[in-house]
Write an enzyme that holds these catalytic residues in place. Structure first.
Site, mmCIF file in Angstrom:
data_model
loop_
_atom_site.group_PDB
_atom_site.id
_atom_site.type_symbol
_atom_site.label_atom_id
_atom_site.label_comp_id
_atom_site.label_asym_id
_atom_site.label_seq_id
_atom_site.Cartn_x
_atom_site.Cartn_y
_atom_site.Cartn_z
ATOM 1 C CE LYS A 40 36.663 21.285 -1.391
ATOM 2 N NZ LYS A 40 37.171 20.122 -2.630
ATOM 3 C CB THR A 80 1.572 -10.599 11.395
ATOM 4 O OG1 THR A 80 -0.498 -10.854 11.528
ATOM 5 C CG2 THR A 80 2.063 -9.188 10.850
ATOM 6 N NE ARG A 116 30.954 21.696 -2.443
ATOM 7 C CZ ARG A 116 31.598 21.624 -3.637
ATOM 8 N NH1 ARG A 116 31.472 22.789 -3.531
ATOM 9 N NH2 ARG A 116 32.242 20.710 -3.437
ATOM 10 N NE ARG A 160 -1.854 -2.092 3.144
ATOM 11 C CZ ARG A 160 -2.693 -1.985 4.618
ATOM 12 N NH1 ARG A 160 -3.117 -2.040 5.151
ATOM 13 N NH2 ARG A 160 -1.811 -3.400 5.458
ATOM 14 C CG ASN A 203 -3.881 -5.542 17.496
ATOM 15 O OD1 ASN A 203 -3.338 -5.391 18.127
ATOM 16 N ND2 ASN A 203 -3.846 -6.675 16.320
ATOM 17 N N GLY A 259 -7.056 -4.425 13.238
ATOM 18 C CA GLY A 259 -7.667 -5.540 13.363
ATOM 19 C C GLY A 259 -8.738 -4.240 15.344
ATOM 20 C CG ASN A 299 39.632 24.325 -5.833
ATOM 21 O OD1 ASN A 299 39.044 24.473 -6.991
ATOM 22 N ND2 ASN A 299 39.427 22.968 -4.992
ATOM 23 N NE ARG A 342 44.595 46.453 -12.625
ATOM 24 C CZ ARG A 342 44.045 46.784 -11.583
ATOM 25 N NH1 ARG A 342 43.671 45.990 -10.255
ATOM 26 N NH2 ARG A 342 44.672 47.379 -11.287
ATOM 27 C CG ASP A 350 3.557 -0.411 9.872
ATOM 28 O OD1 ASP A 350 3.572 -1.446 11.333
ATOM 29 O OD2 ASP A 350 2.501 -0.842 8.990
HETATM 30 C C1 UD1 Z 1 -1.652 -4.926 11.500
HETATM 31 C C2 UD1 Z 1 -2.193 -5.973 12.437
HETATM 32 C C3 UD1 Z 1 -3.634 -5.717 13.014
HETATM 33 C C4 UD1 Z 1 -3.426 -4.443 13.215
HETATM 34 C C5 UD1 Z 1 -2.261 -3.289 12.429
HETATM 35 C C6 UD1 Z 1 -1.363 -2.645 13.770
HETATM 36 C C7 UD1 Z 1 -2.822 -8.514 12.154
HETATM 37 C C8 UD1 Z 1 -2.697 -9.780 11.504
HETATM 38 N N1 UD1 Z 1 -3.329 -7.333 11.809
HETATM 39 O O1 UD1 Z 1 -2.581 -5.553 10.560
HETATM 40 O O2 UD1 Z 1 -4.573 -6.406 14.366
HETATM 41 O O3 UD1 Z 1 -4.413 -3.373 13.720
HETATM 42 O O4 UD1 Z 1 -1.685 -4.471 12.153
HETATM 43 O O5 UD1 Z 1 -0.764 -1.883 12.916
HETATM 44 O O6 UD1 Z 1 -1.498 -8.975 12.559
HETATM 45 N N2 UD1 Z 1 5.108 -8.815 8.535
HETATM 46 C C9 UD1 Z 1 6.129 -9.310 8.239
HETATM 47 N N3 UD1 Z 1 5.453 -10.692 7.417
HETATM 48 C C10 UD1 Z 1 4.544 -10.933 6.786
HETATM 49 C C11 UD1 Z 1 3.302 -9.862 7.244
HETATM 50 C C12 UD1 Z 1 3.575 -8.880 7.986
HETATM 51 O O7 UD1 Z 1 6.640 -9.509 8.837
HETATM 52 O O8 UD1 Z 1 4.121 -12.342 6.481
HETATM 53 C C13 UD1 Z 1 5.017 -7.218 8.791
HETATM 54 C C14 UD1 Z 1 4.891 -5.968 7.943
HETATM 55 O O9 UD1 Z 1 6.227 -5.833 7.116
HETATM 56 C C15 UD1 Z 1 4.586 -5.196 9.072
HETATM 57 C C16 UD1 Z 1 3.483 -5.523 9.849
HETATM 58 O O10 UD1 Z 1 4.323 -6.863 9.910
HETATM 59 O O11 UD1 Z 1 5.176 -4.283 9.205
HETATM 60 C C17 UD1 Z 1 2.628 -5.106 10.307
HETATM 61 O O12 UD1 Z 1 1.660 -5.903 8.586
HETATM 62 P P1 UD1 Z 1 0.611 -5.554 7.682
HETATM 63 O O13 UD1 Z 1 0.550 -6.051 6.784
HETATM 64 O O14 UD1 Z 1 1.029 -3.888 7.754
HETATM 65 O O15 UD1 Z 1 -0.301 -5.178 8.985
HETATM 66 P P2 UD1 Z 1 -1.859 -4.559 8.877
HETATM 67 O O16 UD1 Z 1 -2.588 -4.954 8.038
HETATM 68 O O17 UD1 Z 1 -1.447 -3.111 9.443
HETATM 69 CA CA CA Z 2 0.018 -2.120 9.333
#
Ligand code: UD1
Ligand code: CA
Length: 448
Positions: free
Chosen positions: A348, A77, A330, A15, A167, A138, A383, A437, A101
């Site tokens: 510089k 996740t 610089r 996204r 969440n 969530g 220079n 000059r 994130d």
């Molecule tokens: C997730 C939560 C949601 C919560 C929200 C908060 C789940 C299923 N959902 O949703 O309940 O409200 O975060 O911000 O957990 N990631 C991995 N591997 C994967 C998928 C994701 O490492 O296979 C990492 C992503 O890089 C990211 C984090 O997990 O940093 C969250 O993933 P993202 O897809 O942003 O979850 P949300 O849909 O935001």
């Molecule tokens: Ca997220």
């Protein structure tokens, strides 16, 4: 303290619509994932483990010393956490899981969450907050005030969608229980992913204690999934930083239009005008004036310095210096006390001793200029011969006339004077006058 953190950062971040991995996008100058790791390091966790996958090499360039495991395919996740099983199997303590994130989370919040988790002796504690518009998060589903599960947006019925408690994506789990429960989640949902959030309903079914820790400040849990959310996070972080500076005694004319990165330090009574961009490890002293349209990166600046509409990079500026408008410092320049560089002056890798003045249209590169020397308009240190760089040394109290070319390597002695329009290719001894000059010719009545 028996605490480890796990930071999920393997996702594609679709996204975000970006070539750059989502978690490397910066909030007030700091990549989100770095910010999270920094915060985790402050809460007393004994290990911070990253889950990496998508473009992991790029993330490791930013965080070369981090402990990590790889999630080859991003299947959700829950699947992400399973990848750390080997690493965690002998650990008997609390695992705090966060997402890469959510850079706005504060250290105090994570500490409070952990303490709450310990005090309530819960198996799982979820950090939650209330959102008027909870879209995308969530939802925390409760029965008689107790958490019974988390339902993702995609699976939510309209009734669930109307729940405003969300969440945050931050949890405390007891490690042994978590690892066992993860084996039991599946991917039978709209996204076909293994959701970490499914652990909660299983915990509840097993009769395990699940708690929700509600956070009042819902700004903190903002998850950055798109460029729109990124801008929002930047605004919130900028506000936090700017308010802190004002509390420390810095004057900001317009806090919404002043861009100060996290590590920047500013002294009392310094005034920052709108449009200033202060970056990196910049330190600014007291009673300075930083006018709009100025960018300062990795500089050390003394007291009572005035900078107007200029760019300053990796340099040292001592007290009472004035710079600009439209000057460019610089890297590796050092302006000592009371130096003035003005309109369209570029410096510089040069040292300008106390009181040097270069007011207009000048280039000083690889040069040292002695105390109180005056550099006339249009002076250039030549220079570079196309292959190599050479040095120019100018003694103190010298006077370089306007439009002088100093062809390096060349030395100008103390107190020497160079006539305007000269091209200086040989050293000028102290106290001497050098003019180079062509003589002026006059032909009377030539036009007739
Ligand atoms: C997730 C939560 C949601 C919560 C929200 C908060 C789940 C299923 N959902 O949703 O309940 O409200 O975060 O911000 O957990 N990631 C991995 N591997 C994967 C998928 C994701 O490492 O296979 C990492 C992503 O890089 C990211 C984090 O997990 O940093 C969250 O993933 P993202 O897809 O942003 O979850 P949300 O849909 O935001
Ligand atoms: Ca997220």
């Amino acid at each position: 303290m028996s605490l480890k953190t796990l930071i999920l950062a393997a996702g594609k971040g679709t996204r975000m619509k970006s070539e750059l991995p989502k978690v490397l996008h910066k909030v007030c100058g700091v990549p989100m994932v770095q910010k999270i790791v920094d915060t985790c390091s402050k809460i007393g966790s004994i290990d911070n483990i990253l889950i990496l996958g998508h473009k992991k090499e790029e993330i490791l360039k930013v965080l070369p010393n981090v402990d990590y495991v790889v999630q080859e395919e991003q299947l959700g996740t829950g699947h992400a956490v399973i990848q750390a099983k080997e690493k965690l199997k002998d650990f008997d303590g609390t695992i705090m899981i966060l997402c890469g994130d959510t850079p706005l989370l504060r250290e105090e919040t994570l500490k409070k969450l952990y303490n709450y988790h310990k005090e309530t002796k819960a198996i799982t504690t979820i950090l939650t907050s209330i959102y008027e518009n909870p879209f995308g998060y969530g939802r925390i589903v409760k029965e008689n005030g107790n958490v019974i599960g988390i339902i993702e947006e995609k699976e939510a019925t309209s009734e669930i969608k109307s729940i405003k408690e969300v969440n945050a994506g931050v949890y405390c789990f007891e490690s042994k229980e978590l690892l066992e429960t993860l084996d039991r989640i599946d991917n039978k949902n709209e996204k076909g992913e293994y959701y970490l959030t499914d652990v909660i309903a299983i915990n509840v079914k097993d009769g395990k204690k699940v708690e929700a820790f509600l956070l009042e400040d819902n700004d903190e849990i903002l998850g950055i999934n798109s460029k729109i959310e990124l801008e929002k996070a930047n605004c919130i972080m900028r506000d936090r930083i700017n308010l802190q500076h004002m509390e420390n005694g810095v004057i900001l004319i317009d806090k919404n239009n002043t861009y100060i990165e996290e590590a920047v330090e500013i002294g009392q009574d310094t005034i920052i005008y709108p449009g200033a961009l202060l970056q990196g490890n910049t330190k600014i002293g007291e009673k300075c004036e930083i006018l709009g349209n100025t960018r300062i990166i990795d500089c050390e600046i003394g007291n009572n310095v005035r900078v107007e509409s200029s760019v300053l990079e990796e340099s040292i500026v001592e007290s009472k210096v004035t710079i600009g408008p439209f000057a460019h410092l610089r890297p590796k320049s050092h302006l000592k006390e009371e130096v003035h560089i003005g309109n369209f002056v570029e410096v510089k890798k040069s040292v300008l001793e106390k009181g040097v003045k270069a007011g207009h249209l000048t280039y000083l590169g690889d040069a040292t200029v002695g105390e109180k020397t005056n550099i006339g308009a249009g002076t250039i240190t030549c220079n570079y011969d196309g292959k190599n760089k050479f040095k120019t040394t100018i003694g103190k109290n010298a006077f370089i006339g306007s439009d002088t070319m100093l062809v390096a390597p060349v030395n100008i002695g103390e107190n020497a004077l160079v006539g305007a329009g000269s091209v200086i290719t040989k050293d000028v001894p102290e106290n001497a006058l050098a003019v180079s000059r062509s003589k002026q010719v006059i032909k009377f009545d030539w036009r007739k």
